[in-house]
Design a protein around this motif. Structure first.
Motif, PDB file in Angstrom:
ATOM      1  N   GLU A  43       0.488  -1.369  -0.129  1.00 55.78           N
ATOM      2  CA  GLU A  43       0.040   0.236   0.346  1.00 55.78           C
ATOM      3  C   GLU A  43       0.945   1.667  -0.348  1.00 55.78           C
ATOM      4  O   GLU A  43       0.764   2.126  -0.713  1.00 55.78           O
ATOM      5  CB  GLU A  43      -0.681  -0.074   1.004  1.00 55.78           C
ATOM      6  CG  GLU A  43      -1.774   1.110   1.408  1.00 55.78           C
ATOM      7  CD  GLU A  43      -2.748   1.123  -0.125  1.00 55.78           C
ATOM      8  OE1 GLU A  43      -3.378  -0.076  -0.075  1.00 55.78           O
ATOM      9  OE2 GLU A  43      -3.795   1.819  -0.079  1.00 55.78           O
ATOM     10  N   ASN A  47       1.170   4.578  -3.013  1.00 57.73           N
ATOM     11  CA  ASN A  47       0.569   5.341  -2.242  1.00 57.73           C
ATOM     12  C   ASN A  47       2.635   6.712  -2.905  1.00 57.73           C
ATOM     13  O   ASN A  47       2.204   7.790  -3.543  1.00 57.73           O
ATOM     14  CB  ASN A  47       1.254   5.855  -0.990  1.00 57.73           C
ATOM     15  CG  ASN A  47      -0.493   5.221  -0.565  1.00 57.73           C
ATOM     16  OD1 ASN A  47      -1.251   5.448  -1.226  1.00 57.73           O
ATOM     17  ND2 ASN A  47      -0.521   5.306   0.663  1.00 57.73           N
TER      18      ASN A  47
ATOM     19  N   TRP B 103      -3.808   4.070 -11.689  1.00 57.28           N
ATOM     20  CA  TRP B 103      -4.905   3.832 -10.815  1.00 57.28           C
ATOM     21  C   TRP B 103      -4.731   4.273  -9.634  1.00 57.28           C
ATOM     22  O   TRP B 103      -5.681   5.740  -9.124  1.00 57.28           O
ATOM     23  CB  TRP B 103      -4.756   2.482 -10.690  1.00 57.28           C
ATOM     24  CG  TRP B 103      -6.007   1.862  -9.525  1.00 57.28           C
ATOM     25  CD1 TRP B 103      -7.110   2.456  -9.266  1.00 57.28           C
ATOM     26  CD2 TRP B 103      -5.165   1.440  -8.376  1.00 57.28           C
ATOM     27  NE1 TRP B 103      -7.020   1.791  -8.376  1.00 57.28           N
ATOM     28  CE2 TRP B 103      -5.989   1.214  -7.456  1.00 57.28           C
ATOM     29  CE3 TRP B 103      -4.132  -0.043  -8.124  1.00 57.28           C
ATOM     30  CZ2 TRP B 103      -6.019  -0.011  -5.921  1.00 57.28           C
ATOM     31  CZ3 TRP B 103      -3.994   0.127  -7.287  1.00 57.28           C
ATOM     32  CH2 TRP B 103      -4.766  -0.686  -5.874  1.00 57.28           C
ATOM     33  N   ARG B 104      -4.047   4.962  -8.836  1.00 56.25           N
ATOM     34  CA  ARG B 104      -3.310   5.461  -8.024  1.00 56.25           C
ATOM     35  C   ARG B 104      -3.632   6.725  -7.783  1.00 56.25           C
ATOM     36  O   ARG B 104      -3.636   7.336  -6.829  1.00 56.25           O
ATOM     37  CB  ARG B 104      -1.549   5.099  -6.983  1.00 56.25           C
ATOM     38  CG  ARG B 104      -1.679   3.568  -6.787  1.00 56.25           C
ATOM     39  CD  ARG B 104      -2.874   3.158  -5.909  1.00 56.25           C
ATOM     40  NE  ARG B 104      -2.994   3.490  -4.952  1.00 56.25           N
ATOM     41  CZ  ARG B 104      -3.212   3.038  -3.511  1.00 56.25           C
ATOM     42  NH1 ARG B 104      -3.902   1.999  -3.840  1.00 56.25           N
ATOM     43  NH2 ARG B 104      -2.922   3.167  -2.131  1.00 56.25           N
ATOM     44  N   LEU B 107      -6.844   7.587  -7.725  1.00 53.65           N
ATOM     45  CA  LEU B 107      -7.110   7.833  -5.847  1.00 53.65           C
ATOM     46  C   LEU B 107      -6.864   8.476  -5.267  1.00 53.65           C
ATOM     47  O   LEU B 107      -6.982   9.987  -4.251  1.00 53.65           O
ATOM     48  CB  LEU B 107      -6.650   6.242  -5.185  1.00 53.65           C
ATOM     49  CG  LEU B 107      -7.443   4.789  -5.838  1.00 53.65           C
ATOM     50  CD1 LEU B 107      -6.999   4.176  -4.578  1.00 53.65           C
ATOM     51  CD2 LEU B 107      -9.060   5.122  -5.845  1.00 53.65           C
ATOM     52  N   TYR B 108      -5.518   9.049  -5.444  1.00 55.82           N
ATOM     53  CA  TYR B 108      -5.049  10.678  -5.001  1.00 55.82           C
ATOM     54  C   TYR B 108      -5.678  11.800  -4.886  1.00 55.82           C
ATOM     55  O   TYR B 108      -5.743  12.455  -4.530  1.00 55.82           O
ATOM     56  CB  TYR B 108      -3.563  10.569  -5.556  1.00 55.82           C
ATOM     57  CG  TYR B 108      -2.254  11.627  -4.841  1.00 55.82           C
ATOM     58  CD1 TYR B 108      -2.438  11.970  -2.863  1.00 55.82           C
ATOM     59  CD2 TYR B 108      -1.609  12.475  -5.707  1.00 55.82           C
ATOM     60  CE1 TYR B 108      -2.217  13.188  -2.801  1.00 55.82           C
ATOM     61  CE2 TYR B 108      -1.017  13.147  -5.191  1.00 55.82           C
ATOM     62  CZ  TYR B 108      -1.195  13.964  -3.913  1.00 55.82           C
ATOM     63  OH  TYR B 108      -0.325  14.793  -3.151  1.00 55.82           O
ATOM     64  N   ASN B 110      -9.013  11.543  -5.695  1.00 58.49           N
ATOM     65  CA  ASN B 110     -10.012  12.211  -5.397  1.00 58.49           C
ATOM     66  C   ASN B 110      -9.334  12.192  -3.715  1.00 58.49           C
ATOM     67  O   ASN B 110     -10.889  12.638  -3.250  1.00 58.49           O
ATOM     68  CB  ASN B 110     -10.527  10.280  -4.582  1.00 58.49           C
ATOM     69  CG  ASN B 110     -11.522   9.734  -6.404  1.00 58.49           C
ATOM     70  OD1 ASN B 110     -11.097  10.602  -7.193  1.00 58.49           O
ATOM     71  ND2 ASN B 110     -11.258   8.512  -6.753  1.00 58.49           N
ATOM     72  N   SER B 111      -8.999  11.898  -3.442  1.00 53.54           N
ATOM     73  CA  SER B 111      -8.640  12.281  -2.036  1.00 53.54           C
ATOM     74  C   SER B 111      -8.025  13.550  -1.655  1.00 53.54           C
ATOM     75  O   SER B 111      -8.610  14.277  -0.888  1.00 53.54           O
ATOM     76  CB  SER B 111      -7.220  11.576  -0.997  1.00 53.54           C
ATOM     77  OG  SER B 111      -6.198  12.149  -1.518  1.00 53.54           O
ATOM     78  N   TYR B 131      -5.675  14.230 -11.513  1.00 52.50           N
ATOM     79  CA  TYR B 131      -6.462  13.947 -12.597  1.00 52.50           C
ATOM     80  C   TYR B 131      -5.978  13.760 -14.197  1.00 52.50           C
ATOM     81  O   TYR B 131      -6.161  12.418 -14.451  1.00 52.50           O
ATOM     82  CB  TYR B 131      -8.168  14.327 -12.565  1.00 52.50           C
ATOM     83  CG  TYR B 131      -8.925  13.697 -11.681  1.00 52.50           C
ATOM     84  CD1 TYR B 131      -9.049  12.523 -10.891  1.00 52.50           C
ATOM     85  CD2 TYR B 131      -9.892  14.967 -10.889  1.00 52.50           C
ATOM     86  CE1 TYR B 131     -10.171  12.148 -10.616  1.00 52.50           C
ATOM     87  CE2 TYR B 131     -10.513  14.209  -9.966  1.00 52.50           C
ATOM     88  CZ  TYR B 131     -10.203  13.721  -9.256  1.00 52.50           C
ATOM     89  OH  TYR B 131     -11.815  12.539  -8.522  1.00 52.50           O
TER      90      TYR B 131
END
Lengths: 435, 158
Positions: A43, A47, B103-104, B107-108, B110-111, B131
């Motif tokens: 994870e 990140n 993908w990540r 997600l980043y 989104n946060s 994005y």
């Protein structure tokens, strides 16, 4: 398995992956991500990927790179290189080896507006090689002088390698640029000495060219005005604090664009080509930086840089011997890997050692540029040699490598002088930034 | 597929070029305006945004025009089939990497969007840029799929 062992394994895998011809930046990101995920957790690794890439792409400090690349591309497409060559040709072309000397001088001058070594070699190969061929220069001297002269592009400020070094080590880019000026002139002088020596020993390799009148020579000097003006504006503005390095890149690029448009030297197609090439080179450099940052985070959690620094500290070797070993690693590594990639890969390991030994980081930055300069003209992966070979396919690679050897000798001699006398590098920045 | 990727890469290249030119003009304008005591508000931030978009836009173009540095030395000396097999395997690795990054990154973004993060001067929502990087890596992944197909065709070719 200890983190150090995983780190060493990661380094071995990375080197093996390099030989698969997958781009170096991708290799560093893949190994860095997998290694970091293995040591910390998957994870955290995922990140790391997203954040490191966003941090690099959005870093204001790194915006300097595309701007200086754009400046060089505009200068190239506006034909400024040809004018510089013409001036040097009129001044020195009539002496033995004079056309090769003119090539070196033009490379040095073009390096003042272009920060890339292959770009400088490509530019001068297009302009200088046909002239030298016309006057019966040997392939070795002609192609060798272009490939080696091109390497001055990465030393003479603005230099992309110095910018990246400055960002990675948090050193002042302005100070690095100023520090590289005297070494660039010293190496230019040594390259000229190497040519004169070859022309004196083997006169048939570099016969005399046409002699121009003094009037013609002085008239050609006005063509250098724009280059000197833009260089003075960029360096002067940086030194006087008028603008930041990023702004200097923007002002320099705009300066070249404005001059080229006023003089009708740059077409719309040339402008678009400059933008496209800038995008291409910038993406290559930025992805390399991103890959190196990801790999650097992996190395940091393996503690290899600290272990190596501690190991070196306990060796009872004098500091210059350790510097010698580091220089040797760059020299050998530079023969196989791109200069920029090598610097990004090794800085996290070597930088703490060098600063720990009490050496000046600015001095070290210029020294590694000098050493990696050797890598671009040595076999098997001398990028400048391949660039010249691509432009002059009739000249065999071996001849270009052979022709580069006298210049390699000059580079080794120059580097030795600057390792022995750091003042050659540090005097000017200390003088200019004394207050 | 070829047409789709080319159709995506071309406008991205134009947008990237526009951003690079915009950075140059904006920086010069800011230097001049600062000299007369009226600096452009948010110029530094805007240059950073333009650079982010420019670099993201140029990723697929640089990949497709083989602009990245690699070490060709060994692969130039191995048999053709082996070379293409290695190309096929490394391209799969690169595809996995770029899919993970895309993908990540989303997600980043989104946060960042959820936390309402904006830039300091212009208060621009930075998640837009994140994005955009995700989109660029998706297009890059599509370009790598073309490489995988090309390498596989070479592997099975007699």
């Amino acid at each position: 398995m200890s983190p150090t062992l995983i780190g060493l394994l990661g380094l071995v895998v990375l080197v093996l992956m390099f030989f698969s011809r997958l781009p170096v930046a991708y290799c560093m990101a893949i190994v860095g991500f997998l290694g970091f995920s293995f040591i910390v957790n998957p994870e955290a690794g995922l990140n790391l990927l997203a954040r490191d890439i966003y941090d690099v792409f959005s870093s204001y400090g790194l915006t300097v790179i595309p701007l200086f690349i754009l400046m060089g591309q505009l200068a190239f497409n506006a034909g400024i290189s040809r004018k510089l060559y013409d001036t040097a040709y009129r001044m020195m072309g009539h002496t033995p080896g004079g056309l090769a000397v003119a090539t070196i001088c033009a490379c040095s001058a073009f390096g003042a507006v272009c920060g890339s070594s292959p770009a400088t070699a490509a530019t001068m190969a297009t302009v200088g090689l046909p002239e030298m061929k016309r006057y019966g220069y040997s392939d070795e001297l002609a192609a060798g002088s272009v490939a080696s002269g091109g390497s001055l592009g990465m030393l003479m400020p603005p230099s992309v390698v110095l910018i990246v070094y400055g960002i990675l080590t948090e050193q002042s880019i302005g100070r690095l640029f100023i520090a590289a000026i005297i070494p660039a002139f010293v190496i230019t002088a040594l390259f000229i000495a190497a040519i004169l020596l070859v022309a004196w020993r083997f006169p048939a390799m570099g016969p005399c060219g046409r002699r121009f009148t003094w009037k013609e020579r002085f008239l050609s000097l006005r063509d250098m005005g724009e280059t000197v003006g833009v260089f003075a504006l960029v360096m002067g503005g940086l030194f006087l604090g008028w603008f930041t390095p990023t702004e200097a890149g923007g002002v320099g690029a705009f300066g070249i664009l404005a001059v080229s448009v006023v003089r009708r030297q740059l077409s719309w197609a040339g402008f678009v080509k400059s933008l496209n090439e800038t995008l291409r080179t910038s993406a290559m450099v930025m992805l390399l930086v991103a890959g190196a940052v990801i790999f650097g985070h992996f190395l940091a959690v393996t503690r290899i840089p600290f272990d190596v620094a501690a190991w070196v500290a306990q060796l009872s070797l004098p500091p210059f011997a350790i510097i010698g070993m580091i220089v040797f690693v760059y020299l050998v590594g530079g023969c196989f890997i791109d200069a920029l990639a090598l610097i990004m890969l090794t800085i996290p390991i070597f930088y703490p050692i060098v600063t720990g030994l009490g050496y000046d980081p600015i001095w070290f930055g210029v020294i590694i540029v000098l050493v990696t300069q050797m890598g671009v003209i040595t076999p098997p992966v001398g990028i400048n040699v391949y660039v010249v070979s691509g432009i002059a396919p009739d000249v065999p690679l071996e001849k270009i490598f052979r022709g580069s050897m006298p210049f390699l000798g000059a580079l080794v001699a120059g580097t030795a002088v600057m390792v022995a006398f750091p003042a050659v590098i540090l005097w000017l920045p200390q003088l200019m930034f004394a207050n | 597929m070829n047409k789709l990727v080319a159709g995506l890469v071309r406008p991205m290249k134009w947008l990237g070029g526009f951003c690079i030119a915009g950075m140059m003009f904006l920086l010069c304008a800011d230097v001049v305006m600062r000299a007369v005591g009226r600096p452009i508000t948010g110029a530094v931030e805007t240059v950073g945004f333009l650079a982010t978009v420019a670099i993201a836009c140029s990723l697929p173009y640089t990949h497709m025009t083989r602009g990245h540095v690699g070490v060709d030395m060994l692969m130039a000396r191995v048999p053709r089939k082996v070379r293409h097999m290695v190309d096929f395997c490394t391209a799969l690795l690169a595809l996995a990497l770029f899919c993970l990054i895309a993908w990540r990154t989303v997600l980043y973004a989104n946060s960042l969007r959820a936390s309402g993060e904006v830039s300091m001067t212009l208060e621009f929502p930075t998640y837009f840029l994140v994005y955009f990087i995700g989109v660029a890596f998706t297009v890059l992944a599509l370009a790598v799929i073309l490489d995988i197909g090309a390498a596989w065709r070479e592997v099975v070719r007699k």
